[in-house]
Design a protein around this motif. Structure first.
Motif, mmCIF file in Angstrom:
data_model
loop_
_atom_site.group_PDB
_atom_site.id
_atom_site.type_symbol
_atom_site.label_atom_id
_atom_site.label_comp_id
_atom_site.label_asym_id
_atom_site.label_seq_id
_atom_site.Cartn_x
_atom_site.Cartn_y
_atom_site.Cartn_z
ATOM 1 N N LEU A 38 -19.465 73.517 82.979
ATOM 2 C CA LEU A 38 -18.955 74.708 84.063
ATOM 3 C C LEU A 38 -17.510 74.442 83.342
ATOM 4 O O LEU A 38 -16.756 75.570 82.962
ATOM 5 C CB LEU A 38 -19.058 74.498 85.169
ATOM 6 C CG LEU A 38 -20.454 74.669 85.926
ATOM 7 C CD1 LEU A 38 -20.333 74.284 87.420
ATOM 8 C CD2 LEU A 38 -20.676 76.208 85.811
ATOM 9 N N CYS A 39 -16.793 73.377 83.176
ATOM 10 C CA CYS A 39 -15.415 73.334 82.793
ATOM 11 C C CYS A 39 -15.615 73.528 81.358
ATOM 12 O O CYS A 39 -14.282 74.232 81.009
ATOM 13 C CB CYS A 39 -15.115 71.743 82.947
ATOM 14 S SG CYS A 39 -15.060 70.884 84.686
ATOM 15 N N THR A 40 -16.293 73.593 80.737
ATOM 16 C CA THR A 40 -16.154 73.942 79.143
ATOM 17 C C THR A 40 -16.257 75.306 78.959
ATOM 18 O O THR A 40 -15.471 75.864 78.269
ATOM 19 C CB THR A 40 -17.225 73.166 78.285
ATOM 20 O OG1 THR A 40 -17.189 71.678 78.617
ATOM 21 C CG2 THR A 40 -17.371 73.523 76.849
ATOM 22 N N VAL A 41 -17.252 75.865 79.719
ATOM 23 C CA VAL A 41 -17.203 77.233 79.364
ATOM 24 C C VAL A 41 -16.224 78.243 80.121
ATOM 25 O O VAL A 41 -16.323 79.242 79.445
ATOM 26 C CB VAL A 41 -18.807 77.877 79.883
ATOM 27 C CG1 VAL A 41 -18.788 77.926 81.329
ATOM 28 C CG2 VAL A 41 -19.156 79.345 79.322
ATOM 29 N N PRO A 70 -17.678 70.571 97.977
ATOM 30 C CA PRO A 70 -16.226 70.255 97.924
ATOM 31 C C PRO A 70 -15.557 69.836 96.400
ATOM 32 O O PRO A 70 -14.502 69.969 96.159
ATOM 33 C CB PRO A 70 -16.186 69.043 99.040
ATOM 34 C CG PRO A 70 -17.455 68.992 99.606
ATOM 35 C CD PRO A 70 -18.418 69.609 98.807
ATOM 36 N N TYR A 71 -16.276 69.208 95.686
ATOM 37 C CA TYR A 71 -15.988 69.027 94.519
ATOM 38 C C TYR A 71 -15.863 70.308 93.385
ATOM 39 O O TYR A 71 -14.649 70.468 92.746
ATOM 40 C CB TYR A 71 -16.968 68.113 93.655
ATOM 41 C CG TYR A 71 -16.562 67.710 92.027
ATOM 42 C CD1 TYR A 71 -15.605 66.940 91.737
ATOM 43 C CD2 TYR A 71 -17.276 68.314 91.263
ATOM 44 C CE1 TYR A 71 -15.161 66.745 90.362
ATOM 45 C CE2 TYR A 71 -16.919 68.267 90.035
ATOM 46 C CZ TYR A 71 -16.095 67.394 89.541
ATOM 47 O OH TYR A 71 -15.687 67.294 88.457
ATOM 48 N N LEU A 72 -16.876 71.032 93.736
ATOM 49 C CA LEU A 72 -16.929 72.105 92.845
ATOM 50 C C LEU A 72 -15.760 73.089 93.032
ATOM 51 O O LEU A 72 -14.926 73.756 92.534
ATOM 52 C CB LEU A 72 -18.231 73.137 93.268
ATOM 53 C CG LEU A 72 -18.299 74.404 92.445
ATOM 54 C CD1 LEU A 72 -18.472 74.044 90.826
ATOM 55 C CD2 LEU A 72 -19.730 74.997 92.919
ATOM 56 N N ILE A 76 -13.099 72.778 90.255
ATOM 57 C CA ILE A 76 -13.371 73.616 88.970
ATOM 58 C C ILE A 76 -13.144 75.021 89.488
ATOM 59 O O ILE A 76 -12.371 75.801 88.795
ATOM 60 C CB ILE A 76 -14.870 73.503 88.996
ATOM 61 C CG1 ILE A 76 -15.384 72.183 88.384
ATOM 62 C CG2 ILE A 76 -15.419 74.481 88.159
ATOM 63 C CD1 ILE A 76 -16.724 72.039 88.317
ATOM 64 N N LEU A 77 -13.431 75.685 90.815
ATOM 65 C CA LEU A 77 -12.981 76.923 91.028
ATOM 66 C C LEU A 77 -11.961 77.454 91.343
ATOM 67 O O LEU A 77 -11.383 78.315 91.120
ATOM 68 C CB LEU A 77 -14.145 77.368 92.289
ATOM 69 C CG LEU A 77 -15.869 77.186 91.988
ATOM 70 C CD1 LEU A 77 -16.517 77.540 93.245
ATOM 71 C CD2 LEU A 77 -16.112 78.335 91.024
ATOM 72 N N ASP A 78 -11.332 76.284 92.078
ATOM 73 C CA ASP A 78 -9.551 76.287 92.394
ATOM 74 C C ASP A 78 -8.839 76.753 91.250
ATOM 75 O O ASP A 78 -7.706 77.042 91.168
ATOM 76 C CB ASP A 78 -9.355 75.470 93.309
ATOM 77 C CG ASP A 78 -9.739 75.605 94.658
ATOM 78 O OD1 ASP A 78 -10.490 76.586 94.971
ATOM 79 O OD2 ASP A 78 -9.667 74.700 95.448
#
Length: 591
Positions: A38-41, A70-72, A76-78
């Motif tokens: 997810l972080c890569t794309v 919570p981690y996502l 990532i999403l924030d």
């Protein structure tokens, strides 16, 4: 729907595919791989230390009790921006989930077409998990697909399918929707290539926001020559390419507030001309025919051409339409829940009214039983007095007979009243729908009834006091004849006290009559409320007078004799004297 919500739907599919045993948990190693991808794309700096810190080993197994969401959200999403290719993101999530759920060999569509349907499902699905698409959105997608394939929509075929859908679950998952389109149930008579082209056109409109596309001629800015280009219209800009494969992009036309479109006269051998004026340059374009020119200049609402003339920054029309459909469904659902709550409240109120009517019926029965018992005691007392005072009763025989007739008449009236009460109970079962309109009137009736009950209690207390005086008087009368003169004096004193009590009783009687007048006013209001019904209003108006309570007899002062209270009051004696005088006058005139 926000960008975060769109991303979460694709991530949910990927997470669900990794949840092999459907327990809602995924191993830590798989979550690490998913987070890294997810972080890569999405071009977000990956923080493996934060990932390891979040997913520490604990007593609950490989997944931390902190959960993945919570981690996502935090790491990532924030941090998401619009600088990544969303199609690559959806492709990555699709790759993780389609092998587990898609049976490609049984479908008439390719894997690429299945991916496009999967993206359309995420766009049209409800914002709740697990993700499903409701019947209304299924019909919207199938209509779009049929129009894109150039076919005609068969309403009867979808209605038959809707009945099957309603009998099951009234919604479809992503893989069920892909199976429905891939089975060819709604594309009979179409070849695979036509179906694929239709899916691609709907995909471009709903997912890529391509509102209109096609070949047109564009005049060059330097060489002034006319070249064929492939144009695609999106909500905020027009792009033009060398060909429809979109391999080589030649430029964009920004549709901002300073952009306008105007028709041109035919010139240079070119027809169907129009010009798009932007803030920095103008573009002369030639359509293939007048129809396409008209569609680009004015067009239908779904063509998007109106945005050339009124760029307002709003999302694409199909996104606005999707939002309106969802808002309408939410509104209908809220109205349905409110209606169900209202029905429950009405049912509760109806049960309470039925219980109230049952209590009233029991109260009437108790009142009738008390009246019968009172009548029995009175007859027993009268029989005892007959044995003791036979001579005096002979003198009052006529009066007693009249009183017995009145008692018999009252008993008959009481039986008729009870019969009418039972009939009225049957009528009230038919009046359940009108009880809401009568609520206000019944509240006033309850107030008056309480006032009347209080007056009746005071009247009963006075009756008890008179009864005690009567018993003491009887005891005094039973004394020896020698003490008669002394007892007569005492009787006169007691009679004075009795007269005072009678005066108070008359005052109570007047107050009770006032309460009865108020009660009649309330009954008038109740009658007006019940007149709103149609089929039985005259019958209710006729029976409404039966709602009065059982009224006690006249409580005027009684005449006392040496042997006890007389069987009639002073007012009744005056009435009888008047009647006797009238009869005597008539006989005199007849002579």
């Amino acid at each position: 729907m926000s960008l975060r919500d769109e991303l979460l739907k694709s991530i949910w599919h990927a997470f669900t595919a990794l949840d092999v045993d459907k327990s809602g948990k995924v191993s830590k190693s798989q979550l690490k791989v998913l987070s890294h991808n997810l972080c890569t794309v999405m071009k977000i700096p990956h923080d493996p230390v934060a990932l390891e810190e979040h997913f520490k080993d604990d007593d609950e197994g490989p997944v931390s009790n902190q959960g993945y969401m919570p981690y996502l959200n935090k790491f990532i999403l924030d941090k998401v921006t619009n600088n990544f290719d969303q199609q690559d993101f959806h492709k990555m999530c699709w790759t993780l989930c389609f092998r587990k759920n898609l049976q490609q060999g049984q479908l008439l569509i390719s894997n690429e077409d299945a991916f496009k349907i999967w993206c359309i499902f995420n766009f049209l699905s409800e914002d709740r998990y697990p993700l499903v698409i409701v019947t209304e959105e299924i019909e919207y997608f199938l209509r779009k697909l049929t129009e894109a394939m150039g076919g005609s929509w068969v309403e009867e075929r979808f209605e038959d399918y809707k009945l099957q859908l309603i009998s099951k679950q009234q919604c479809l998952s992503a893989w069920e929707l892909i199976g429905l389109v891939g089975s060819g149930h709604f594309s009979k008579g179409m070849d695979r290539q036509t179906l694929s082209m239709g899916i691609n056109e709907v995909y471009q409109e709903l997912i890529l926001d391509v509102l209109k596309q096609g070949y047109m001629l564009k005049k060059g800015h330097k060489r002034k020559n006319w070249t064929e280009r492939w144009f695609t219209l999106k909500p905020s800009f027009i792009s033009y390419y060398v060909s429809e494969d979109l391999a080589e992009k030649k430029g964009d036309i920004l549709l901002d507030g300073g952009c306008a479109v105007e028709p041109l006269q035919d010139k240079e051998g070119k027809k169907c001309l129009f010009i798009i004026k932007s803030a920095y340059k103008s573009f002369e374009i030639s359509a293939s025919d007048k129809k396409k020119k008209q569609e680009w200049i004015q067009g239908e609402p779904q063509s998007g051409a109106r945005r050339l003339r009124r760029p307002d920054g709003r999302p694409a029309p199909h996104r606005e339409a999707r939002q309106k459909r969802r808002e309408l469904r939410l509104k209908q659902q809220a109205e349905q829940e409110e209606l169900e709550l209202r029905m429950k409240e009405l049912q509760t109120a109806n049960e309470a009214k039925q219980q109230e009517l049952e209590n009233m019926r029991k109260a009437l029965e108790d009142a009738a039983a008390n009246a019968a018992e009172e009548e029995k005691r009175r007859l027993q007392t009268q029989a005892e007095l007959q044995d003791r005072y036979r001579t005096d009763l002979e003198r009052e025989k006529l009066v007693r007979q009249q009183m017995e007739e009145q008692v018999a008449q009252k008993s008959t009236e009481l039986e008729q009243y009870l019969q009418r009460v039972r009939e009225l109970e049957d009528m009230y079962h038919q009046l359940e729908d009108a009880l809401e309109a009568e609520r206000s009137a019944r509240q006033d009736e309850e107030t008056v009834r309480k006032l009347q009950a209080r007056l009746l209690e005071e009247e009963a207390a006075k009756r008890a006091e008179l009864e005690q005086l009567h018993l003491r008087q009887q005891h005094a009368i039973s004394q020896t004849e020698a003490e008669k003169q002394q007892l007569e004096k005492e009787r006169l004193a007691k009679e004075s006290a009795l007269q005072a009590a009678m005066a108070q009783l008359e005052q109570l009687e007047r107050e009770r009559e006032g309460a009865l007048e108020q009660y009649q006013t309330v009954m008038k209001k109740l009658e007006d409320a019940t007149n709103n019904t149609k089929t039985w209003k005259h019958k209710v108006a006729h029976q409404e007078g039966l709602l009065r309570l059982i009224q006690p007899g006249s409580k005027g002062p009684q005449i006392f004799t040496n042997w006890g209270p007389a069987a009639f009051t002073e007012a009744e004696l005056s009435m009888r004297e008047k009647t006797w005088q009238d009869m005597k006058n008539q006989e005199t005139q007849a002579q």
